[in-house]
Design an enzyme around this catalytic site. Structure first.
Site, PDB file in Angstrom:
ATOM      1  N   TYR A 166      -6.824   6.687   3.435  1.00 15.12           N
ATOM      2  CA  TYR A 166      -6.936   5.624   2.447  1.00 15.12           C
ATOM      3  C   TYR A 166      -6.160   4.380   2.891  1.00 15.12           C
ATOM      4  CZ  TYR A 166      -5.613   2.441  -1.065  1.00 15.12           C
ATOM      5  OH  TYR A 166      -5.372   1.258  -1.687  1.00 15.12           O
ATOM      6  N   ASP A 173     -10.014   5.349  -2.870  1.00 16.86           N
ATOM      7  CA  ASP A 173      -8.816   5.696  -3.633  1.00 16.86           C
ATOM      8  C   ASP A 173      -9.251   6.303  -4.965  1.00 16.86           C
ATOM      9  OD1 ASP A 173      -9.671   3.500  -5.111  1.00 16.86           O
ATOM     10  OD2 ASP A 173      -7.632   3.180  -5.832  1.00 16.86           O
ATOM     11  N   GLU A 191       0.814  -1.209   0.000  1.00 19.05           N
ATOM     12  CA  GLU A 191       0.000   0.000   0.000  1.00 19.05           C
ATOM     13  C   GLU A 191       0.852   1.264   0.000  1.00 19.05           C
ATOM     14  OE1 GLU A 191      -2.945   0.284  -0.704  1.00 19.05           O
ATOM     15  OE2 GLU A 191      -3.585  -1.787  -0.587  1.00 19.05           O
TER      16      GLU A 191
END
Length: 292
Positions: A122, A140, A39
């Site tokens: 996020y 996102d 991520e």
DNA sequence: TACTCGTGGTT
DNA sequence: TAACCAAGAGT
């Protein structure tokens, strides 16, 4: 109206089951740490470029404690050319925080994740959802574009997340945590593979029939101008040149840096900025290296 | 809020 | 080919 979201969920999740990419940070063998590393790397960086670097990182640092025991300079070097190298520093700092505050295990709670360096709304939602199967709104750029088109009927979302946008995403989130987590990754994947920014493949879209943007005849974007990212001559380009130099050499001299960026004021400013950021250390006067 | 922060592929 | 775009965060 109650059945509308469920039809949407079923269509998107069924599409995902049949079309999802196999990525190393998905699947049963992926650890929360692997998800977290992915991520951070995927923030503003395409999947194709992340794949090889993610594999190197997980091989070398399979746990947060492994990374926490390394120097920041080595993290920056291993970051390679992913861009935004401060993310490497943040991931390193996050690994240390995980060791100190969470016994070396990536925390599962949104609040604990959000408190880690480099983890914003996020990323905290994504890790909690993908690694731990929790129910979170995961907004996102892909999800925002999909929902804006399907639900709102516009081509692109606003420059920043709006309240109305979050309300839409919240209303559409499935009640069951496992389903919500799959919905999150499935809508992201739909945006990445089908509902793309430039040439959406509506013929391959599982919810084309329900898409408000398509139903309205694909009206062109009519919001505030989406500013581009200037590059030539910017500090970012200058910093990038300098970082490329120190990644490839153990140490660089003032002459080398000057050859890479002739403009004196900007060069000095960027060098100082990189040192201030912790991406660079001045080992001796006129000599720089990655931080040890 | 608006701006900054890398890099490289795609159109 | 210059512009756009890519699983954002921090300030």
């Amino acid at each position: 109206m109650d059945s509308y979201p469920r039809v949407l969920h079923d269509a998107v999740i069924d599409w995902y089951d049949n079309h999802a990419r196999e990525l190393p940070w998905r699947g049963l063998e992926a650890t929360p740490w692997s998800v977290m590393v992915s991520e951070l790397m995927l923030q503003q960086t395409p999947v194709a470029r992340v794949l090889p670097v993610h594999a190197l990182w997980l091989e070398r640092w399979p746990t947060p404690a492994d990374l926490a025991g390394e120097s920041t300079g080595e993290a920056v070097r291993m970051w390679g050319r992913l861009g935004y190298p401060r993310r490497a520093l943040r991931l390193h700092a996050a690994a240390i925080a995980i060791v100190e505050r969470h016994g070396g295990e990536v925390p599962a709670s949104y609040d604990d994740l959000l408190a880690l360096p480099g983890v914003g709304d996020y990323t905290a939602s994504a890790i909690a959802s993908f690694a731990f199967g929790q129910r979170h709104v995961v907004l996102d750029t892909n999800v925002r574009r999909v929902l804006t088109r399907v639900v709102t009927g516009e081509e692109f979302p606003a420059p920043a997340v709006t309240r109305a946008e979050r309300d839409v995403a919240t209303a559409l989130l499935p009640d069951d945590p496992a389903t919500a987590a799959t919905w999150a990754v499935a809508t992201m994947e739909l945006g990445a593979l089908v509902c793309t920014a430039r040439q959406p493949a509506c013929h391959a879209c599982p919810v084309a029939e329900a898409c408000a943007w398509r139903g309205a005849g694909f009206p062109a974007y009519d919001g505030p101008p989406r500013r581009g990212q200037a590059w030539a001559g910017t500090d970012r380009q200058c910093r990038g040149r300098i970082m490329a130099l120190v990644r490839e050499n153990d140490a660089v001299t003032a002459a080398q840096v000057e050859a890479a960026w002739p403009t004196t004021d900007q060069r000095e400013r960027c060098l100082a900025g990189l040192v201030d950021d912790g991406l660079l250390t001045q080992t001796t006067p006129g000599r720089w290296a990655l931080p040890g």
